[in-house]
Design a protein around this motif. Structure first.
Motif, PDB file in Angstrom:
ATOM      1  N   GLU A 270      40.573  95.490  53.712  1.00  0.00           N
ATOM      2  CA  GLU A 270      40.929  95.498  52.297  1.00  0.00           C
ATOM      3  C   GLU A 270      39.762  95.038  51.427  1.00  0.00           C
ATOM      4  OE1 GLU A 270      44.649  93.527  51.626  1.00  0.00           O
ATOM      5  OE2 GLU A 270      45.743  94.858  52.983  1.00  0.00           O
ATOM      6  N   ALA A 271      39.036  94.014  51.873  1.00  0.00           N
ATOM      7  CA  ALA A 271      37.864  93.564  51.127  1.00  0.00           C
ATOM      8  C   ALA A 271      36.814  94.672  51.072  1.00  0.00           C
ATOM      9  CB  ALA A 271      37.277  92.314  51.774  1.00  0.00           C
ATOM     10  N   PHE A 272      36.617  95.380  52.174  1.00  0.00           N
ATOM     11  CA  PHE A 272      35.653  96.486  52.209  1.00  0.00           C
ATOM     12  C   PHE A 272      36.051  97.578  51.219  1.00  0.00           C
ATOM     13  CE2 PHE A 272      34.456 100.665  53.976  1.00  0.00           C
ATOM     14  CZ  PHE A 272      33.072 100.527  53.966  1.00  0.00           C
ATOM     15  N   CYS A 273      37.333  97.890  51.167  1.00  0.00           N
ATOM     16  CA  CYS A 273      37.807  98.915  50.234  1.00  0.00           C
ATOM     17  C   CYS A 273      37.571  98.507  48.789  1.00  0.00           C
ATOM     18  CB  CYS A 273      39.298  99.198  50.466  1.00  0.00           C
ATOM     19  SG  CYS A 273      39.646 100.031  52.021  1.00  0.00           S
ATOM     20  N   ILE A 274      37.894  97.246  48.460  1.00  0.00           N
ATOM     21  CA  ILE A 274      37.778  96.792  47.074  1.00  0.00           C
ATOM     22  C   ILE A 274      36.316  96.642  46.668  1.00  0.00           C
ATOM     23  CG2 ILE A 274      38.326  94.924  45.464  1.00  0.00           C
ATOM     24  CD1 ILE A 274      40.788  94.318  47.251  1.00  0.00           C
ATOM     25  N   ILE A 275      35.485  96.118  47.575  1.00  0.00           N
ATOM     26  CA  ILE A 275      34.102  95.796  47.234  1.00  0.00           C
ATOM     27  C   ILE A 275      33.176  97.006  47.347  1.00  0.00           C
ATOM     28  CG2 ILE A 275      32.100  94.399  47.938  1.00  0.00           C
ATOM     29  CD1 ILE A 275      34.114  92.230  48.810  1.00  0.00           C
ATOM     30  N   ILE A 276      33.439  97.890  48.286  1.00  0.00           N
ATOM     31  CA  ILE A 276      32.534  99.024  48.531  1.00  0.00           C
ATOM     32  C   ILE A 276      33.158 100.366  48.167  1.00  0.00           C
ATOM     33  CG2 ILE A 276      31.161 100.244  50.264  1.00  0.00           C
ATOM     34  CD1 ILE A 276      30.164  97.414  49.679  1.00  0.00           C
ATOM     35  N   VAL A 277      34.341 100.649  48.722  1.00  0.00           N
ATOM     36  CA  VAL A 277      34.902 102.001  48.595  1.00  0.00           C
ATOM     37  C   VAL A 277      35.365 102.290  47.161  1.00  0.00           C
ATOM     38  CG1 VAL A 277      36.652 103.613  49.448  1.00  0.00           C
ATOM     39  CG2 VAL A 277      35.588 101.981  51.014  1.00  0.00           C
ATOM     40  N   PHE A 278      36.057 101.382  46.548  1.00  0.00           N
ATOM     41  CA  PHE A 278      36.556 101.627  45.189  1.00  0.00           C
ATOM     42  C   PHE A 278      35.422 101.833  44.177  1.00  0.00           C
ATOM     43  CE2 PHE A 278      40.974  99.499  45.912  1.00  0.00           C
ATOM     44  CZ  PHE A 278      41.386 100.630  46.591  1.00  0.00           C
ATOM     45  N   PRO A 279      34.363 101.006  44.184  1.00  0.00           N
ATOM     46  CA  PRO A 279      33.246 101.307  43.281  1.00  0.00           C
ATOM     47  C   PRO A 279      32.612 102.671  43.560  1.00  0.00           C
ATOM     48  CG  PRO A 279      33.108  99.029  44.009  1.00  0.00           C
ATOM     49  CD  PRO A 279      34.198  99.681  44.822  1.00  0.00           C
ATOM     50  N   LEU A 280      32.541 103.042  44.844  1.00  0.00           N
ATOM     51  CA  LEU A 280      31.997 104.356  45.187  1.00  0.00           C
ATOM     52  C   LEU A 280      32.871 105.468  44.608  1.00  0.00           C
ATOM     53  CD1 LEU A 280      29.996 106.140  46.780  1.00  0.00           C
ATOM     54  CD2 LEU A 280      31.527 105.901  48.765  1.00  0.00           C
ATOM     55  N   ILE A 281      34.170 105.319  44.722  1.00  0.00           N
ATOM     56  CA  ILE A 281      35.089 106.324  44.180  1.00  0.00           C
ATOM     57  C   ILE A 281      34.939 106.433  42.669  1.00  0.00           C
ATOM     58  CG2 ILE A 281      37.523 106.880  43.802  1.00  0.00           C
ATOM     59  CD1 ILE A 281      38.127 105.601  46.525  1.00  0.00           C
ATOM     60  N   VAL A 282      34.861 105.311  41.997  1.00  0.00           N
ATOM     61  CA  VAL A 282      34.721 105.335  40.537  1.00  0.00           C
ATOM     62  C   VAL A 282      33.396 105.968  40.139  1.00  0.00           C
ATOM     63  CG1 VAL A 282      34.488 103.886  38.476  1.00  0.00           C
ATOM     64  CG2 VAL A 282      36.293 103.409  40.149  1.00  0.00           C
ATOM     65  N   TYR A 283      32.338 105.656  40.880  1.00  0.00           N
ATOM     66  CA  TYR A 283      31.038 106.264  40.571  1.00  0.00           C
ATOM     67  C   TYR A 283      31.094 107.786  40.744  1.00  0.00           C
ATOM     68  CZ  TYR A 283      26.180 107.647  40.811  1.00  0.00           C
ATOM     69  OH  TYR A 283      24.986 108.296  40.593  1.00  0.00           O
ATOM     70  N   ILE A 284      31.673 108.233  41.851  1.00  0.00           N
ATOM     71  CA  ILE A 284      31.789 109.680  42.086  1.00  0.00           C
ATOM     72  C   ILE A 284      32.649 110.315  41.002  1.00  0.00           C
ATOM     73  CG2 ILE A 284      32.655 111.453  43.662  1.00  0.00           C
ATOM     74  CD1 ILE A 284      32.008 109.546  45.983  1.00  0.00           C
ATOM     75  N   GLY A 285      33.763 109.658  40.668  1.00  0.00           N
ATOM     76  CA  GLY A 285      34.637 110.196  39.636  1.00  0.00           C
ATOM     77  C   GLY A 285      33.964 110.287  38.285  1.00  0.00           C
ATOM     78  N   ALA A 286      33.163 109.279  37.948  1.00  0.00           N
ATOM     79  CA  ALA A 286      32.441 109.297  36.677  1.00  0.00           C
ATOM     80  C   ALA A 286      31.315 110.317  36.680  1.00  0.00           C
ATOM     81  CB  ALA A 286      31.881 107.908  36.376  1.00  0.00           C
ATOM     82  N   SER A 287      30.883 110.713  37.866  1.00  0.00           N
ATOM     83  CA  SER A 287      29.782 111.674  37.993  1.00  0.00           C
ATOM     84  C   SER A 287      30.260 113.118  38.038  1.00  0.00           C
ATOM     85  CB  SER A 287      28.974 111.379  39.266  1.00  0.00           C
ATOM     86  OG  SER A 287      28.381 110.103  39.205  1.00  0.00           O
TER      87      SER A 287
END
Length: 370
Positions: A270-287
């Motif tokens: 869960e920490a990995f998802c919140i700290i790494i995966v979620f920011p990656l998803i938001v970056y991809i989505g914003a891109s």
């Protein structure tokens, strides 16, 4: 200053769509939850992480909308705009929860009909402010800070993050903000892997433990979203909405990691998802950009219903939970028609809340709060 100039920036359409998708999965999570025997066998096991995802998107979008406008804003005007955006549906959710309260009597809430009307009204009025109620006013028995609308707790912490942003964190340099976010991430990681429950779930009770959980779950993702907005320039990523949707679904539907003897493994996930995966998803989505009219309509629809769906769906889930509790041993295969009916009702309620209440009330508030 013309207040309307603060509403002219275009939306990140894909982020809007992803927020709606996550809200839908939250509904699935709450429908599956009463059928689970333990925290290990919910078929939407990590659905509660959608809240952490919401916080991260919120930090990103708040930074995008307001970071470069503080020469035209005061703290008061910023908070008025957040009030205008969030509070109307908070009031509606609490009102609907109060209207349905006495009708959700079941084996798990045997004392509901003994709650005096004055106490229900007091809890509703406090709920309108989104301030948490003390345990002495817990009229449902789940030890929640908002017993008329369970999800209200996350709005309380959303307001805290917005206030912290307005009062000073927005002024931090990127380096200082990065240090703050790294520290918050370390606190989140430590909590996730040492929590006796093996997860980050919590934040809905007015006590020291849950307040710690709520703050821990809010501070990192919200301000990580703000930092991401400031330091990571979006680029073009093809099919961003599709890839992000698959990632969000994969994270939230992921079965429990590890076993009762290795609870830290799930916390680490869960920490990995919140700290790494979620920011990656938001970056991809914003891109990304929407590629056609169909994708545009999907993102617009999901974005429009995301907040109304999240803030009103539990009003119907209470009835569903009461029905499940009155039919002990019911299986998913037996319950799915009622779950589907509840889900469909939640979508209809969200749309009605948006069109018939939220949009008109916000338009009225916008004029009054100029």
């Amino acid at each position: 200053m013309d207040n309307n100039t603060l509403y002219t920036k275009p939306h990140y359409q894909i982020l809007d769509g992803l927020r709606g998708l996550a809200a839908i999965i939250v509904v699935f999570f709450h429908l599956a939850e009463p059928l689970a025997i333990s925290r290990f066998d919910n078929v939407v096991n990590h659905g509660y992480l959608a809240v952490d995802f919401f916080f991260l998107i919120s930090g990103y979008v708040i930074g995008y909308a307001y970071d470069d406008r503080w020469n035209k804003l005061t703290i008061g005007s910023f908070l008025r705009r957040r009030f205008e955006r969030l509070q109307p549906l908070v009031v509606l959710g609490m009102t609907l929860g109060a209207i349905g309260f006495y009708f959700t009597d079941s084996t798990i809430w045997p004392l509901i009909h003994m709650v005096p009307l004055w106490k229900l009204i007091v809890v509703m009025l406090i709920g309108y402010t989104i301030l948490p109620i003390p345990l002495s006013l817990d009229i449902r028995g789940w030890e929640e800070m908002h017993p008329l609308n369970s999800v209200g707790w996350s709005l309380f912490f959303e307001y805290i993050a917005n206030i912290l942003y307005a009062l000073g964190i927005r002024k931090l340099s990127n380096k200082a903000l990065a240090c703050f976010v790294v520290l918050a991430g370390a606190v989140l990681l430590h909590f996730a892997v040492t929590n006796p429950n093996g997860d980050v779930a919590g934040g809905w009770t007015l006590n020291a433990l849950h307040m710690r959980v709520g703050i821990t779950r809010t501070i990192f993702p919200f301000f990580a979203g703000l930092l991401l907005l400031r330091v990571a320039r979006p680029t073009y990523i093809k099919n961003a909405f599709l890839w992000c949707s698959l990632l969000v679904a994969a994270v939230l539907f992921m079965p429990r990691i590890g076993s009762a003897e290795h609870l830290w493994m799930n916390g680490l996930y869960e920490a990995f998802c919140i700290i790494i995966v979620f920011p990656l998803i938001v970056y991809i989505g914003a891109s990304g950009v929407v590629h056609n009219q169909r994708e545009n309509k999907i993102c617009k629809f999901l974005g429009n219903i995301s907040y109304p769906l999240y803030i009103t769906h539990y009003v119907l889930v209470y009835f569903y939970v009461a029905w499940v509790s009155n039919h002990k041993g019911i299986t998913l295969s037996q319950a799915w028609p009622y779950a589907l009916l509840t889900f469909s009702g939640a979508i209809v309620l969200a749309n009605a809340s948006l069109k018939l209440y939220d949009e008109p009330v916000r338009a009225w508030l916008r004029k009054k709060l100029k």
